[in-house]
Motif scaffolding. Structure first.
Motif, PDB file in Angstrom:
ATOM      1  N   SER A  65      42.271  35.354  66.570  1.00 28.44           N
ATOM      2  CA  SER A  65      42.312  36.680  66.076  1.00 28.44           C
ATOM      3  C   SER A  65      41.973  37.579  67.199  1.00 28.44           C
ATOM      4  O   SER A  65      42.587  38.510  67.308  1.00 28.44           O
ATOM      5  CB  SER A  65      41.432  36.729  64.896  1.00 28.44           C
ATOM      6  OG  SER A  65      40.248  36.501  65.107  1.00 28.44           O
ATOM      7  N   ASP A 124      36.909  33.683  65.808  1.00 31.47           N
ATOM      8  CA  ASP A 124      38.303  32.806  65.800  1.00 31.47           C
ATOM      9  C   ASP A 124      38.948  33.522  67.136  1.00 31.47           C
ATOM     10  O   ASP A 124      39.428  34.560  67.091  1.00 31.47           O
ATOM     11  CB  ASP A 124      39.061  33.281  64.626  1.00 31.47           C
ATOM     12  CG  ASP A 124      40.255  32.792  64.475  1.00 31.47           C
ATOM     13  OD1 ASP A 124      40.758  32.050  65.326  1.00 31.47           O
ATOM     14  OD2 ASP A 124      41.325  33.450  63.571  1.00 31.47           O
ATOM     15  N   ARG A 177      44.932  38.044  69.539  1.00 34.17           N
ATOM     16  CA  ARG A 177      46.090  38.587  68.781  1.00 34.17           C
ATOM     17  C   ARG A 177      45.628  40.300  68.945  1.00 34.17           C
ATOM     18  O   ARG A 177      46.512  41.099  69.152  1.00 34.17           O
ATOM     19  CB  ARG A 177      46.186  38.306  67.329  1.00 34.17           C
ATOM     20  CG  ARG A 177      47.078  37.194  66.986  1.00 34.17           C
ATOM     21  CD  ARG A 177      47.558  36.921  65.524  1.00 34.17           C
ATOM     22  NE  ARG A 177      46.385  36.707  64.834  1.00 34.17           N
ATOM     23  CZ  ARG A 177      45.541  35.649  64.573  1.00 34.17           C
ATOM     24  NH1 ARG A 177      46.069  34.545  65.071  1.00 34.17           N
ATOM     25  NH2 ARG A 177      44.557  35.625  63.566  1.00 34.17           N
ATOM     26  N   GLN A 213      34.852  42.945  68.138  1.00 34.29           N
ATOM     27  CA  GLN A 213      35.872  43.485  67.424  1.00 34.29           C
ATOM     28  C   GLN A 213      36.051  44.934  67.661  1.00 34.29           C
ATOM     29  O   GLN A 213      37.193  45.257  67.521  1.00 34.29           O
ATOM     30  CB  GLN A 213      35.294  43.219  66.078  1.00 34.29           C
ATOM     31  CG  GLN A 213      35.380  41.941  65.581  1.00 34.29           C
ATOM     32  CD  GLN A 213      34.703  41.586  64.288  1.00 34.29           C
ATOM     33  OE1 GLN A 213      33.732  42.274  63.693  1.00 34.29           O
ATOM     34  NE2 GLN A 213      34.931  40.500  63.567  1.00 34.29           N
TER      35      GLN A 213
END
Length: 123
Positions: free
Chosen positions: A12, A9, A15, A104
């Protein structure tokens, strides 16, 4: 290879990148405020030579941390640019997809793990 948009995503990740950038910018601001405060206390006659030495050491440590944070902000800004142009998540060396788990943890990553090992070896 495809960019990160197809497997993560992007909102995300964007962000996360922006959040980490903002946190680093806030830390830089606080360190700069502390440095100014220390300079003010030094200018006010902060005591003996040991006090002056301690202040100098603390200022040098803060400068090093500030430089590291500014470098991190630069990496984060570059990652946000790659997100905008659709190349975030593509290894700059071999053009394969960087694993989502790596992004991540390190959303500014520019290389997959095998290529990062090679790059690090030649630094």
């Amino acid at each position: 290879m495809t960019a990160v948009a197809e497997s993560v995503d992007t909102a995300s990740i964007g962000r996360l990148l922006q959040q980490r950038h903002d946190e680093a910018a806030e830390q830089v601001r606080r360190l700069q405020d502390q440095t100014e405060s220390m300079r003010g206390s030094h200018d006010a006659g902060a005591g003996d030579a040991a006090d002056v030495g301690t202040l100098a050491l603390e200022a040098a440590e803060q400068a090093m941390v500030t430089m590291a944070l500014q470098e991190q902000m630069t990496r984060l800004q570059a990652a946000l640019k790659r997100l905008d142009d659709g190349t975030l998540g593509v290894c700059q060396r071999c053009s394969t997809q960087i694993p989502v788990t790596r992004l991540q943890v390190m959303p500014w990553a520019t290389h997959c793990v095998p290529c990062q090992s090679i790059v690090d070896r030649y630094r």
